[in-house]
Design a protein around this motif. Structure first.
Motif, short mmCIF file in Angstrom:
data_model
loop_
_atom_site.label_atom_id
_atom_site.label_comp_id
_atom_site.label_asym_id
_atom_site.label_seq_id
_atom_site.Cartn_x
_atom_site.Cartn_y
_atom_site.Cartn_z
N PHE A 1 0.84 -1.20 0.00
CA PHE A 1 0.00 0.00 0.00
C PHE A 1 0.88 1.25 0.00
O PHE A 1 2.01 1.23 0.47
CB PHE A 1 -0.88 0.04 1.27
CG PHE A 1 -1.76 -1.16 1.47
CD1 PHE A 1 -1.23 -2.34 1.95
CD2 PHE A 1 -3.11 -1.10 1.17
CE1 PHE A 1 -2.04 -3.46 2.14
CE2 PHE A 1 -3.92 -2.20 1.36
CZ PHE A 1 -3.39 -3.38 1.84
N TYR B 1 0.25 5.33 1.31
CA TYR B 1 -0.58 6.34 1.94
C TYR B 1 0.18 7.66 1.92
O TYR B 1 1.41 7.69 1.93
CB TYR B 1 -0.89 5.97 3.40
CG TYR B 1 -1.98 4.93 3.56
CD1 TYR B 1 -1.71 3.57 3.38
CD2 TYR B 1 -3.28 5.29 3.90
CE1 TYR B 1 -2.72 2.61 3.53
CE2 TYR B 1 -4.29 4.35 4.07
CZ TYR B 1 -4.00 3.01 3.88
OH TYR B 1 -4.98 2.07 4.03
N LEU C 1 4.08 13.87 3.30
CA LEU C 1 4.82 12.71 3.82
C LEU C 1 4.18 11.45 3.25
O LEU C 1 2.96 11.27 3.38
CB LEU C 1 4.78 12.73 5.34
CG LEU C 1 5.62 11.74 6.14
CD1 LEU C 1 7.09 11.85 5.77
CD2 LEU C 1 5.42 11.98 7.62
N PHE D 1 3.97 7.25 2.91
CA PHE D 1 4.26 6.01 3.61
C PHE D 1 3.95 4.81 2.74
O PHE D 1 2.86 4.71 2.17
CB PHE D 1 3.43 5.89 4.90
CG PHE D 1 3.82 6.85 5.97
CD1 PHE D 1 3.12 8.04 6.14
CD2 PHE D 1 4.86 6.56 6.84
CE1 PHE D 1 3.46 8.93 7.15
CE2 PHE D 1 5.22 7.43 7.85
CZ PHE D 1 4.52 8.62 8.00
N LEU E 1 -1.30 -3.06 9.27
CA LEU E 1 -0.32 -2.66 8.28
C LEU E 1 1.01 -2.35 8.95
O LEU E 1 1.06 -1.73 10.01
CB LEU E 1 -0.81 -1.43 7.52
CG LEU E 1 -2.09 -1.62 6.70
CD1 LEU E 1 -2.47 -0.31 6.01
CD2 LEU E 1 -1.91 -2.73 5.68
N PHE F 1 4.07 -0.13 8.48
CA PHE F 1 4.43 1.06 7.72
C PHE F 1 5.94 1.26 7.70
O PHE F 1 6.65 0.92 8.66
CB PHE F 1 3.79 2.30 8.34
CG PHE F 1 2.32 2.44 8.07
CD1 PHE F 1 1.39 1.89 8.94
CD2 PHE F 1 1.86 3.12 6.96
CE1 PHE F 1 0.02 2.02 8.70
CE2 PHE F 1 0.50 3.26 6.72
CZ PHE F 1 -0.41 2.70 7.58
N GLY F 2 6.42 1.86 6.60
CA GLY F 2 7.79 2.35 6.57
C GLY F 2 7.88 3.63 7.37
O GLY F 2 6.88 4.13 7.90
N ALA F 3 9.09 4.17 7.44
CA ALA F 3 9.32 5.36 8.26
C ALA F 3 8.85 6.64 7.57
O ALA F 3 8.77 7.69 8.20
CB ALA F 3 10.79 5.48 8.61
N TYR G 1 -3.85 3.61 16.00
CA TYR G 1 -2.44 3.57 15.65
C TYR G 1 -1.69 4.63 16.46
O TYR G 1 -2.22 5.70 16.75
CB TYR G 1 -2.22 3.87 14.16
CG TYR G 1 -2.37 2.69 13.24
CD1 TYR G 1 -3.62 2.27 12.81
CD2 TYR G 1 -1.25 2.01 12.77
CE1 TYR G 1 -3.74 1.20 11.94
CE2 TYR G 1 -1.36 0.94 11.90
CZ TYR G 1 -2.62 0.53 11.49
OH TYR G 1 -2.74 -0.53 10.62
N GLY H 1 8.85 10.89 13.32
CA GLY H 1 9.91 10.30 12.52
C GLY H 1 9.71 8.83 12.21
O GLY H 1 10.57 8.21 11.57
N GLN H 2 8.60 8.28 12.65
CA GLN H 2 8.32 6.87 12.40
C GLN H 2 6.96 6.71 11.72
O GLN H 2 6.13 7.60 11.74
CB GLN H 2 8.32 6.08 13.72
CG GLN H 2 9.63 6.12 14.47
CD GLN H 2 9.56 5.33 15.77
OE1 GLN H 2 8.68 4.48 15.95
NE2 GLN H 2 10.49 5.59 16.66
N GLY H 3 6.77 5.53 11.12
CA GLY H 3 5.47 5.22 10.57
C GLY H 3 4.51 4.81 11.68
O GLY H 3 4.94 4.44 12.78
N PRO H 4 3.23 4.88 11.41
CA PRO H 4 2.24 4.48 12.42
C PRO H 4 2.39 3.00 12.79
O PRO H 4 2.75 2.17 11.96
CB PRO H 4 0.91 4.74 11.72
CG PRO H 4 1.20 5.72 10.65
CD PRO H 4 2.59 5.40 10.19
N LEU I 1 0.22 -0.14 14.72
CA LEU I 1 -1.10 -0.55 15.20
C LEU I 1 -1.05 -0.88 16.69
O LEU I 1 -0.23 -1.68 17.13
CB LEU I 1 -1.61 -1.75 14.42
CG LEU I 1 -2.99 -2.27 14.85
CD1 LEU I 1 -4.08 -1.27 14.48
CD2 LEU I 1 -3.28 -3.63 14.24
#
Lengths: 115, 114
Positions: free
Chosen positions: A34, A36, A88, A90, A103, A105-107, B35, B40-43, B45
Motif C-alpha cells: 500500500f 498512503y 509525507l 508512507f 499494516l 508502515f515504513g518510516a 495507531y 519520525g516513524q510510521g504508524p 497498530l
C-alpha cells in the motif's frame, strides 16, 4: 518478519518533473502493498494498493506504483509533480499473519515540490 | 461522507497523569483501529476492533493502555499512567469489514507528555 523500507528521508523535485518515492519490501510469499500520504496535521490518506495482477497500479491524484517482484520494490511515481504533492508518503505491507488492518508502515519519505 | 472524527486535537499532560482520546468512525465501518505515530516513524497498530470485539491488541502496552468500543461505534483509548515515551500522535482509523479495504484515518490527537 514482514517489513518495508523507504531508503530516502526526503525527496526534492521541481514542479512539473517526474516524482519517484522508493519502497522495498521483505515479505515471505505474495505481498499486499500500500501507499498512503499524510499532509501536515492530518491523518493518512489511501493512495493505492497492490494485491495481485498487473504490476502497474494506478491510484488517486495521478499517482501510480510499479510492483517489481525480482527487485522486491514498490516505487510510487507521478509523471508530473505539483507543489500540492508536498507531503509525507508512507509505504506499507500487510503481514501474512495477523489482522487485515495490521499494516506495517515504513518510516516515511518527505516529498518537497518546489515551484 | 463524514470522515473519522477524533478529539481532542492536542493534549499536554505531565508524566504519571492519565489521558483519554475519543474516536467516532465513518458510519457503517465495522472495523476500527488505533495507531500510534511517534515523530519520525510510521504508524504502529495498537489495537483493532471488529464491531465491539478486539481482533488484535498484540502491540498494545496493556499495563498502561486500554481501549474500548462498547456499542460497536465510537471508541476510547486511555493511557494511565502516561510516560514520556508515550508522546506521539494517536490516529484512529476505520474501514469496512472486508479484507484489504482501505483504512480511513482521522486527523489524530497529538499527545505531549512532560
Amino acid at each position: 518478519a514482514q517489513s518495508v523500507a523507504q531508503p530516502e528521508d526526503q525527496v526534492n523535485v521541481a514542479e512539473g518533473n517526474p516524482l519517484t518515492v522508493k519502497c522495498t519490501y521483505s515479505v515471505s510469499g505474495n505481498p499486499y502493498l500500500f501507499w498512503y500520504v499524510q499532509y501536515p496535521n492530518r491523518g493518512l490518506q489511501f493512495l493505492l494498493k497492490y494485491i495481485t495482477g498487473d504490476n502497474l497500479v494506478k491510484g488517486s491524484y495521478g499517482f501510480e506504483a510499479e510492483f517489481n517482484k525480482s527487485q522486491t520494490s514498490f516505487h510510487l511515481k507521478k509523471p508530473s509533480a505539483l507543489v500540492s504533492d508536498s507531503a509525507l508518503y508512507f509505504c506499507a505491507v500487510r503481514p501474512l499473519r495477523g489482522s487485515w488492518g495490521k499494516l506495517q508502515f515504513g518510516a516515511g519519505t518527505q516529498v518537497v515540490v518546489t515551484p | 461522507e463524514a470522515g473519522v472524527a477524533q478529539s481532542p486535537r492536542y493534549k499536554i499532560i505531565e508524566k504519571r497523569q492519565s489521558v483519554a482520546f475519543w474516536c467516532n468512525p465513518i458510519s457503517g465501518h465495522a472495523t476500527l483501529y488505533w495507531y500510534q505515530q511517534i515523530l519520525g516513524q510510521g504508524p504502529k497498530l495498537l489495537i483493532q476492533f471488529q464491531n465491539n470485539g478486539v481482533v488484535d491488541d498484540s502491540q498494545l502496552p496493556k499495563d498502561r493502555f486500554s481501549a474500548e468500543r462498547l456499542k460497536g461505534v465510537d471508541s476510547t483509548l486511555k493511557i494511565q499512567p502516561a510516560k514520556l515515551e508515550d508522546s506521539a500522535v494517536y490516529l484512529c482509523a476505520s474501514s469496512l469489514a472486508q479484507e484489504l479495504s482501505p483504512l480511513h484515518f482521522g486527523n489524530g490527537t497529538r499527545l505531549t507528555v512532560t
